[in-house]
Design a protein around this motif. Sequence first.
Motif, PDB file in Angstrom:
ATOM      1  N   UNK A  81       0.855  -1.185   0.000  1.00 19.91           N
ATOM      2  CA  UNK A  81       0.000   0.000   0.000  1.00 19.91           C
ATOM      3  C   UNK A  81       0.895   1.241   0.000  1.00 19.91           C
ATOM      4  N   UNK A  82       0.667   2.122  -0.945  1.00 24.53           N
ATOM      5  CA  UNK A  82       1.462   3.346  -1.099  1.00 24.53           C
ATOM      6  C   UNK A  82       0.805   4.552  -0.404  1.00 24.53           C
ATOM      7  N   UNK A  83       0.017   4.294   0.615  1.00 25.46           N
ATOM      8  CA  UNK A  83      -0.731   5.368   1.272  1.00 25.46           C
ATOM      9  C   UNK A  83       0.199   6.450   1.821  1.00 25.46           C
ATOM     10  N   UNK A  84       1.303   6.053   2.433  1.00 19.32           N
ATOM     11  CA  UNK A  84       2.260   7.034   2.964  1.00 19.32           C
ATOM     12  C   UNK A  84       2.732   8.009   1.891  1.00 19.32           C
ATOM     13  N   UNK A  85       3.142   7.453   0.754  1.00 21.49           N
ATOM     14  CA  UNK A  85       3.655   8.292  -0.325  1.00 21.49           C
ATOM     15  C   UNK A  85       2.577   9.229  -0.876  1.00 21.49           C
ATOM     16  N   UNK A  86       1.364   8.711  -1.038  1.00 19.14           N
ATOM     17  CA  UNK A  86       0.271   9.524  -1.577  1.00 19.14           C
ATOM     18  C   UNK A  86      -0.112  10.640  -0.610  1.00 19.14           C
ATOM     19  N   UNK A  87      -0.136  10.334   0.676  1.00 17.11           N
ATOM     20  CA  UNK A  87      -0.446  11.365   1.670  1.00 17.11           C
ATOM     21  C   UNK A  87       0.627  12.455   1.656  1.00 17.11           C
ATOM     22  N   UNK A  88       1.879  12.050   1.591  1.00 13.89           N
ATOM     23  CA  UNK A  88       2.980  13.020   1.572  1.00 13.89           C
ATOM     24  C   UNK A  88       2.896  13.912   0.340  1.00 13.89           C
TER      25      UNK A  88
END
Length: 77
Positions: A15-22
């Motif tokens: 899950x790339x959630x961290x990158x998308x949030x940043x």
Amino acid sequence: MSPADLDDGPSGVHCRLDELLEQRGMTLTRLSELVGVSVVNLSVLKNDRARAIRYSTLSAICRVLDCEIGDLLVRAE
């Protein structure tokens, strides 16, 4: 290999959630408010510990982050 062995291992999905949030300058707390999912559940997803995700949750996250499902979830190599 038994089905139980598969349940205990990595899912093969990242899950790339961290990158998308940043990229969007958004916090997990704010996403939680906008999507209606607890911070704890989003954290489980973000840290690749989720065993499942509802389509409605997936859709809501992608709507809020203005992304496609393939931007959020990718095959782990």
